[in-house]
Write a protein that holds these residues in place. Sequence first.
Motif, PDB file in Angstrom:
ATOM      1  N   THR A   1       0.826  -1.211   0.000  1.00 58.55           N
ATOM      2  CA  THR A   1       0.000   0.000   0.000  1.00 58.55           C
ATOM      3  C   THR A   1       0.861   1.261   0.000  1.00 58.55           C
ATOM      4  O   THR A   1       0.355   2.359  -0.247  1.00 58.55           O
ATOM      5  CB  THR A   1      -0.944   0.041   1.217  1.00 58.55           C
ATOM      6  N   LEU A   2       2.156   1.125   0.266  1.00 59.23           N
ATOM      7  CA  LEU A   2       3.066   2.261   0.212  1.00 59.23           C
ATOM      8  C   LEU A   2       3.501   2.574  -1.219  1.00 59.23           C
ATOM      9  O   LEU A   2       4.261   3.513  -1.452  1.00 59.23           O
ATOM     10  CB  LEU A   2       4.318   1.979   1.059  1.00 59.23           C
ATOM     11  N   GLY A   3       3.022   1.773  -2.170  1.00 58.74           N
ATOM     12  CA  GLY A   3       3.372   1.999  -3.566  1.00 58.74           C
ATOM     13  C   GLY A   3       4.553   1.181  -4.051  1.00 58.74           C
ATOM     14  O   GLY A   3       4.981   1.301  -5.196  1.00 58.74           O
ATOM     15  N   MET A   4       5.093   0.349  -3.175  1.00 57.70           N
ATOM     16  CA  MET A   4       6.220  -0.511  -3.530  1.00 57.70           C
ATOM     17  C   MET A   4       5.716  -1.763  -4.234  1.00 57.70           C
ATOM     18  O   MET A   4       4.658  -2.287  -3.891  1.00 57.70           O
ATOM     19  CB  MET A   4       6.921  -0.952  -2.234  1.00 57.70           C
ATOM     20  N   GLY A   5       6.474  -2.249  -5.192  1.00 57.77           N
ATOM     21  CA  GLY A   5       6.198  -3.560  -5.758  1.00 57.77           C
ATOM     22  C   GLY A   5       6.905  -4.617  -4.933  1.00 57.77           C
ATOM     23  O   GLY A   5       8.026  -4.401  -4.469  1.00 57.77           O
ATOM     24  N   VAL A   6       6.264  -5.762  -4.725  1.00 56.42           N
ATOM     25  CA  VAL A   6       6.840  -6.833  -3.905  1.00 56.42           C
ATOM     26  C   VAL A   6       6.812  -8.136  -4.704  1.00 56.42           C
ATOM     27  O   VAL A   6       5.771  -8.512  -5.248  1.00 56.42           O
ATOM     28  CB  VAL A   6       6.049  -7.029  -2.589  1.00 56.42           C
ATOM     29  N   LEU A   7       7.972  -8.792  -4.790  1.00 61.08           N
ATOM     30  CA  LEU A   7       8.054 -10.131  -5.368  1.00 61.08           C
ATOM     31  C   LEU A   7       8.422 -11.076  -4.239  1.00 61.08           C
ATOM     32  O   LEU A   7       9.504 -10.983  -3.661  1.00 61.08           O
ATOM     33  CB  LEU A   7       9.097 -10.185  -6.489  1.00 61.08           C
ATOM     34  N   LEU A   8       7.502 -11.982  -3.920  1.00 62.98           N
ATOM     35  CA  LEU A   8       7.606 -12.825  -2.738  1.00 62.98           C
ATOM     36  C   LEU A   8       7.779 -14.287  -3.137  1.00 62.98           C
ATOM     37  O   LEU A   8       6.933 -14.860  -3.836  1.00 62.98           O
ATOM     38  CB  LEU A   8       6.338 -12.661  -1.888  1.00 62.98           C
ATOM     39  N   VAL A   9       8.875 -14.886  -2.707  1.00 63.24           N
ATOM     40  CA  VAL A   9       9.086 -16.330  -2.811  1.00 63.24           C
ATOM     41  C   VAL A   9       8.781 -16.926  -1.445  1.00 63.24           C
ATOM     42  O   VAL A   9       9.361 -16.505  -0.446  1.00 63.24           O
ATOM     43  CB  VAL A   9      10.540 -16.649  -3.231  1.00 63.24           C
ATOM     44  N   GLU A  10       7.847 -17.884  -1.411  1.00 60.11           N
ATOM     45  CA  GLU A  10       7.362 -18.313  -0.099  1.00 60.11           C
ATOM     46  C   GLU A  10       6.756 -19.713  -0.186  1.00 60.11           C
ATOM     47  O   GLU A  10       5.964 -20.000  -1.084  1.00 60.11           O
ATOM     48  CB  GLU A  10       6.305 -17.305   0.380  1.00 60.11           C
TER      49      GLU A  10
END
Length: 237
Positions: free
Chosen positions: A183-192
């Motif tokens: 929601t801060l405008g950052m893109g997140v790529l999550l390996v999980e």
Amino acid sequence: MLEVRHLSVRYGKHQALHEVALQVQPGELVVMLGANGAGKSSLLKALGGMVAADAGASARLAGQELMQLPAHAIVQSGLALVPEGRGVFGDLSVKENLQLGAQPRRARVGEAQNLERVFTLFPKLRDRLAQTVRTMSGGEQQMVAVGRALMSQPDILLLDEPSLGLSPLMCRELFAALARIKTLGMGVLLVEQNARQSLAIADRGYLLETGRIVGEGSARELSGSPAVRRAYLGGSH
């Protein structure tokens, strides 16, 4: 936007990634699902400049090519990696670990603001600034690792198995924080490995098998796919 094309990685004769292509938009959380050994960590390490990609690979962030840059320059360009195993400096304090994250030029002007943002996401850290990191629990150390990455003021945040070894309570806290980060405008790529909780907070996802992208879709589509449910959701909790 992060746009990856033709990303291949090999270790000697072993081909870890084959022509991977993906995108991450600002304010979007994308999860990469795959079994152990599928190549997920190799993907993040290649994007972070920790392993070399084959010739012809491209990873562009806001139009800038990252593939030929050293790791510190990739961070300066706006991409930060939280590696598997956290990679925190155990003999340093929480404050010192966070300050190390603020080294890129892009982050220095907004250091105080970024620190407040970390405290908003992880309130426990505000009261632990003087604590030596190795004396903290695994979950608290993971908060420090994510906080340190956020201190570099990234446009794209990469996370490699952040919930590994954490208690169920710490997992919930971590995933709640990740949901707020986008929601801060950052893109997140999550390996999980925790597919269920990942898809619950993700916008989209990719399926990686033996180094190749074999499927993609919205989090809702992937959650409802019988193949995904059999392979990734049956053992999640």
